[in-house]
Design a protein around this motif. Structure first.
Motif, PDB file in Angstrom:
ATOM      1  N   LEU A   1       0.866  -1.170   0.000  1.00  0.00           N
ATOM      2  CA  LEU A   1       0.000   0.000   0.000  1.00  0.00           C
ATOM      3  C   LEU A   1       0.905   1.222   0.000  1.00  0.00           C
ATOM      4  O   LEU A   1       1.537   1.530   1.015  1.00  0.00           O
ATOM      5  CB  LEU A   1      -0.917   0.016   1.219  1.00  0.00           C
ATOM      6  CG  LEU A   1      -1.954   1.134   1.223  1.00  0.00           C
ATOM      7  CD1 LEU A   1      -3.002   0.900   0.120  1.00  0.00           C
ATOM      8  CD2 LEU A   1      -2.645   1.228   2.588  1.00  0.00           C
ATOM      9  N   GLN A   2       0.988   1.860  -1.140  1.00  0.00           N
ATOM     10  CA  GLN A   2       1.786   3.080  -1.266  1.00  0.00           C
ATOM     11  C   GLN A   2       0.896   4.254  -0.883  1.00  0.00           C
ATOM     12  O   GLN A   2      -0.138   4.484  -1.498  1.00  0.00           O
ATOM     13  CB  GLN A   2       2.300   3.244  -2.689  1.00  0.00           C
ATOM     14  CG  GLN A   2       3.136   4.485  -2.897  1.00  0.00           C
ATOM     15  CD  GLN A   2       4.450   4.452  -2.127  1.00  0.00           C
ATOM     16  OE1 GLN A   2       5.146   3.446  -2.138  1.00  0.00           O
ATOM     17  NE2 GLN A   2       4.773   5.553  -1.459  1.00  0.00           N
ATOM     18  N   MET A   3       1.326   4.986   0.130  1.00  0.00           N
ATOM     19  CA  MET A   3       0.526   6.094   0.645  1.00  0.00           C
ATOM     20  C   MET A   3       1.281   7.398   0.436  1.00  0.00           C
ATOM     21  O   MET A   3       2.473   7.478   0.725  1.00  0.00           O
ATOM     22  CB  MET A   3       0.252   5.890   2.137  1.00  0.00           C
ATOM     23  CG  MET A   3      -0.385   4.541   2.460  1.00  0.00           C
ATOM     24  SD  MET A   3      -0.673   4.308   4.221  1.00  0.00           S
ATOM     25  CE  MET A   3       1.009   4.222   4.822  1.00  0.00           C
ATOM     26  N   SER A   4       0.597   8.386  -0.063  1.00  0.00           N
ATOM     27  CA  SER A   4       1.204   9.688  -0.256  1.00  0.00           C
ATOM     28  C   SER A   4       0.284  10.769   0.280  1.00  0.00           C
ATOM     29  O   SER A   4      -0.881  10.517   0.580  1.00  0.00           O
ATOM     30  CB  SER A   4       1.519   9.920  -1.734  1.00  0.00           C
ATOM     31  OG  SER A   4       0.330   9.881  -2.491  1.00  0.00           O
ATOM     32  N   SER A   5       0.825  11.963   0.385  1.00  0.00           N
ATOM     33  CA  SER A   5       0.069  13.107   0.917  1.00  0.00           C
ATOM     34  C   SER A   5      -0.637  12.734   2.216  1.00  0.00           C
ATOM     35  O   SER A   5      -1.833  12.987   2.393  1.00  0.00           O
ATOM     36  CB  SER A   5      -0.950  13.594  -0.117  1.00  0.00           C
ATOM     37  OG  SER A   5      -0.327  13.973  -1.313  1.00  0.00           O
ATOM     38  N   LEU A   6       0.098  12.118   3.099  1.00  0.00           N
ATOM     39  CA  LEU A   6      -0.499  11.630   4.335  1.00  0.00           C
ATOM     40  C   LEU A   6      -1.004  12.770   5.203  1.00  0.00           C
ATOM     41  O   LEU A   6      -0.429  13.860   5.247  1.00  0.00           O
ATOM     42  CB  LEU A   6       0.511  10.781   5.105  1.00  0.00           C
ATOM     43  CG  LEU A   6       0.722   9.384   4.507  1.00  0.00           C
ATOM     44  CD1 LEU A   6       1.978   8.732   5.070  1.00  0.00           C
ATOM     45  CD2 LEU A   6      -0.493   8.508   4.779  1.00  0.00           C
TER      46      LEU A   6
END
Length: 122
Positions: free
Chosen positions: A80-85
């Motif tokens: 699970l690639q998460m960005s703009s957390l």
């Protein structure tokens, strides 16, 4: 089926992070996989799912456009690639497997791993 999630940690708002989950069951490819999360004091909620082939994915509205789920059937992993957390992404994240070949937020998941904790500071 055993699932082991990893990759959580403490990050700042706007950061990116990748969660990984190793799945023991073979054939790994015959399961849909998903990610869920549970924030403190909240119910567990669906985050994302991916079909056995990797061609079908589903996301909670709150993470669409920011998170990307993928799987590597050769390595028995789902990521699970998460960005703009955001601080509201703070939760314990769990990976899960379903006997179904594809899954959405309404699909029952049969196997669950231990979670990995993500904290997003503001």
């Amino acid at each position: 089926v055993q699932l082991q999630a990893s990759g959580g940690g403490l990050v700042q708002t706007g950061a990116s992070l990748r969660l990984s989950c190793a799945v023991s069951k073979r054939p790994f490819s015959m399961y849909a996989l998903g990610w869920f999360r549970q924030a403190p004091g909240m119910k567990r909620e669906f985050v994302s799912s991916i079909s056995w082939s990797g061609k079908l994915t589903d996301y909670a509205d709150s993470v669409k456009g920011r998170f990307n789920i993928s799987r590597d059937n050769a390595k028995n992993t789902v990521n699970l690639q998460m960005s703009s957390l955001r601080p509201e992404d703070t939760a314990v994240y769990y990976c899960a497997a379903s006997r179904m070949l594809s899954a959405t937020s309404r699909t029952p998941f049969d196997f669950w791993g231990q979670g990995t904790e993500l904290t997003v500071s503001s």
